[in-house]
Design a protein around this motif. Structure first.
Motif, PDB file in Angstrom:
ATOM      1  N   PRO A 164     -12.645  45.733 -18.427  1.00 30.14           N
ATOM      2  CA  PRO A 164     -12.337  45.052 -17.175  1.00 30.14           C
ATOM      3  C   PRO A 164     -12.080  46.088 -16.083  1.00 30.14           C
ATOM      4  O   PRO A 164     -11.618  47.186 -16.373  1.00 30.14           O
ATOM      5  N   CYS A 165     -12.434  45.740 -14.831  1.00 32.65           N
ATOM      6  CA  CYS A 165     -12.185  46.670 -13.725  1.00 32.65           C
ATOM      7  C   CYS A 165     -10.687  46.875 -13.565  1.00 32.65           C
ATOM      8  O   CYS A 165      -9.918  45.922 -13.607  1.00 32.65           O
ATOM      9  N   ALA A 166     -10.285  48.128 -13.389  1.00 36.91           N
ATOM     10  CA  ALA A 166      -8.876  48.408 -13.142  1.00 36.91           C
ATOM     11  C   ALA A 166      -8.476  47.844 -11.785  1.00 36.91           C
ATOM     12  O   ALA A 166      -9.268  47.852 -10.846  1.00 36.91           O
ATOM     13  N   ASP A 214     -14.412  49.698   2.473  1.00 31.52           N
ATOM     14  CA  ASP A 214     -13.873  50.508   1.379  1.00 31.52           C
ATOM     15  C   ASP A 214     -13.300  49.628   0.266  1.00 31.52           C
ATOM     16  O   ASP A 214     -13.351  49.992  -0.907  1.00 31.52           O
ATOM     17  N   THR A 215     -12.763  48.485   0.642  1.00 32.86           N
ATOM     18  CA  THR A 215     -12.176  47.598  -0.369  1.00 32.86           C
ATOM     19  C   THR A 215     -13.241  46.898  -1.199  1.00 32.86           C
ATOM     20  O   THR A 215     -13.067  46.697  -2.403  1.00 32.86           O
ATOM     21  N   THR A 216     -14.366  46.545  -0.573  1.00 32.25           N
ATOM     22  CA  THR A 216     -15.326  45.673  -1.269  1.00 32.25           C
ATOM     23  C   THR A 216     -16.690  46.308  -1.554  1.00 32.25           C
ATOM     24  O   THR A 216     -17.429  45.807  -2.380  1.00 32.25           O
ATOM     25  N   THR A 217     -17.040  47.387  -0.859  1.00 39.31           N
ATOM     26  CA  THR A 217     -18.379  47.983  -1.041  1.00 39.31           C
ATOM     27  C   THR A 217     -18.314  49.341  -1.714  1.00 39.31           C
ATOM     28  O   THR A 217     -19.061  49.604  -2.646  1.00 39.31           O
ATOM     29  N   TYR A 218     -17.446  50.234  -1.250  1.00 36.42           N
ATOM     30  CA  TYR A 218     -17.416  51.603  -1.771  1.00 36.42           C
ATOM     31  C   TYR A 218     -16.372  51.781  -2.864  1.00 36.42           C
ATOM     32  O   TYR A 218     -16.220  52.862  -3.424  1.00 36.42           O
ATOM     33  N   ASN A 219     -15.631  50.690  -3.186  1.00 35.91           N
ATOM     34  CA  ASN A 219     -14.584  50.746  -4.199  1.00 35.91           C
ATOM     35  C   ASN A 219     -15.156  50.979  -5.588  1.00 35.91           C
ATOM     36  O   ASN A 219     -16.218  50.464  -5.917  1.00 35.91           O
ATOM     37  N   ARG A 220     -14.428  51.760  -6.392  1.00 40.50           N
ATOM     38  CA  ARG A 220     -14.807  51.959  -7.796  1.00 40.50           C
ATOM     39  C   ARG A 220     -13.763  51.354  -8.723  1.00 40.50           C
ATOM     40  O   ARG A 220     -13.759  51.593  -9.924  1.00 40.50           O
ATOM     41  N   SER A 221     -12.848  50.598  -8.154  1.00 42.43           N
ATOM     42  CA  SER A 221     -11.913  49.793  -8.932  1.00 42.43           C
ATOM     43  C   SER A 221     -11.681  48.531  -8.112  1.00 42.43           C
ATOM     44  O   SER A 221     -12.216  48.399  -7.017  1.00 42.43           O
ATOM     45  N   LEU A 222     -10.926  47.617  -8.665  1.00 39.02           N
ATOM     46  CA  LEU A 222     -10.682  46.379  -7.927  1.00 39.02           C
ATOM     47  C   LEU A 222      -9.463  46.587  -7.028  1.00 39.02           C
ATOM     48  O   LEU A 222      -8.334  46.475  -7.481  1.00 39.02           O
ATOM     49  N   ILE A 223      -9.718  46.950  -5.781  1.00 37.53           N
ATOM     50  CA  ILE A 223      -8.628  47.310  -4.875  1.00 37.53           C
ATOM     51  C   ILE A 223      -8.052  46.045  -4.228  1.00 37.53           C
ATOM     52  O   ILE A 223      -8.789  45.270  -3.621  1.00 37.53           O
TER      53      ILE A 223
HETATM   54  C1  LIG Z   1     -15.164  46.228  -5.827  1.00 39.22           C
HETATM   55  O1  LIG Z   1     -14.530  45.161  -5.150  1.00 39.22           O
HETATM   56  C2  LIG Z   1     -15.153  43.899  -5.322  1.00 39.22           C
HETATM   57  C3  LIG Z   1     -14.391  42.922  -4.458  1.00 39.22           C
HETATM   58  O2  LIG Z   1     -13.066  42.801  -4.888  1.00 39.22           O
HETATM   59  C4  LIG Z   1     -15.155  43.522  -6.789  1.00 39.22           C
HETATM   60  O3  LIG Z   1     -15.847  42.308  -6.964  1.00 39.22           O
HETATM   61  C5  LIG Z   1     -15.822  44.614  -7.606  1.00 39.22           C
HETATM   62  O4  LIG Z   1     -15.693  44.317  -8.973  1.00 39.22           O
HETATM   63  C6  LIG Z   1     -15.157  45.951  -7.317  1.00 39.22           C
HETATM   64  N1  LIG Z   1     -15.884  47.015  -8.006  1.00 39.22           N
HETATM   65  C7  LIG Z   1     -15.347  47.690  -9.030  1.00 39.22           C
HETATM   66  C8  LIG Z   1     -16.206  48.758  -9.624  1.00 39.22           C
HETATM   67  O5  LIG Z   1     -14.246  47.456  -9.466  1.00 39.22           O
END
Ligand SMILES: *[C@@H]1O[C@H](CO)[C@@H](O)[C@H](O)[C@H]1NC(C)=O
Ligand SMILES: *[C@@H]1O[C@H](CO)[C@@H](O)[C@H](O)[C@H]1NC(C)=O
Length: 267
Positions: free
Chosen positions: A27-29, A78-87
């Motif tokens: 699961p995404c952190a 940054d929150t929804t496109t370039y994020n590498r976790s669920l910010i």
């Molecule tokens: C990036 O954020 C989006 C929107 O919350 C989410 O759906 C996606 O899983 C996130 N990406 C990662 C790699 O966590």
């Protein structure tokens, strides 16, 4: 043609299935981001309204929020496109926000159980405060966040706002002064960030150099897909209105910020 399209769809589905099988189903952190700032950073978030959650990572108002230049700003990208976790992003970019943060998410409530490791704090101030002695504000705000348990701090310096159409049109004789003041502010900010880091051992700091970034783009706007350095309000313009960058410019900023923080829990 139709056959080709169907084939492409099958390939797409097959590769998805393949990906699902080969990738571990981790699961995404979940991480947190608390941006502080002004109209260049705000999304119109009200900490007393709907809070950020999975599926709605910026909470209220509806995405992309109410931004200075209209449309998605760097916080959204940054929150929804370039994020590498669920910010989960609590955009406290409103006046008096540090106190609101301390009274709200700063208390690590059940709704926002952030930790020192998974919370990023960013501070982009000075844009509206140039000329005041407010230059202490950035690290003062950060100091309070640090007392609340913050360890990761992104500072953003003041861009060349004297290149905004509003300033060029209404204060043409003050551009040189503004440039000097902003450059002075930015070198003080750099010095204070160093000091802040020295005083807060264990704190990680980054500075995104908005000043250089804006200048680089505005010196060669076509290279970045913009029509020129001063038009505003139309597709293809760097400026969304006479004082705030457009969403397309914010996307570039967001990308640069994510590259600066690459390898961290957020990007
Ligand atoms: C990036 O954020 C989006 C929107 O919350 C989410 O759906 C996606 O899983 C996130 N990406 C990662 C790699 O966590
Ligand atoms: C949120 O509520 C608190 C008290 O419940 C109040 O002090 C604060 O001003 C409110 N903030 C906003 C942005 O409405």
């Amino acid at each position: 043609m139709i056959l080709l399209r169907s084939l492409a769809a099958v390939v797409a589905v097959a590769s998805k299935v393949g990906a699902a099988i080969t990738k571990s189903p981790e699961p995404c952190a979940i991480t947190y981001w608390f941006p502080f700032g002004d109209s260049y950073t705000t999304t119109g978030f009200d900490p007393n309204d709907t809070l950020p959650s999975v599926g709605n990572p910026l909470g209220n108002p509806a995405f992309p929020g109410e931004t200075g230049g209209g449309g998605e700003n760097f916080v959204g990208f940054d929150t929804t496109t370039y994020n590498r976790s669920l910010i989960l992003t609590y955009d406290y970019a409103v006046g008096g926000a540090v106190d609101e943060f301390l009274a709200g998410a700063g208390k690590k409530p059940a709704t926002a159980p952030w930790t020192s490791e998974n919370a990023l704090f960013s501070v982009w101030i000075g844009i509206n405060d140039i000329g005041n002695t407010f230059y202490l504000g950035g690290d003062r705000a950060a100091s309070k966040d640090s007392e609340a348990g913050g360890r990761n701090f992104l500072f953003i310096n003041v861009p060349p706002t004297y290149r905004a159409p509003l300033i060029i049109d209404f204060f043409p004789d003050q551009l040189d002064v503004a440039k000097t003041v902003i450059e002075g502010f930015n070198s003080k900010l750099a010095a204070r960030v160093k000091l802040f880091k020295a005083k807060n051992r264990g704190a990680k700091t980054w500075i995104w150099d908005a000043y250089t970034s804006f200048n680089t783009i505005l010196d060669a706007p076509q290279r970045y897909g913009f029509v020129d350095d001063s038009s505003f309000g139309e597709p293809g313009d760097f400026w969304g209105n006479s004082y705030h960058p457009a969403s397309a410019a914010h996307q570039i900023f967001a990308n640069q910020i994510s590259e600066l923080l690459a390898g961290t829990p957020w990007f």
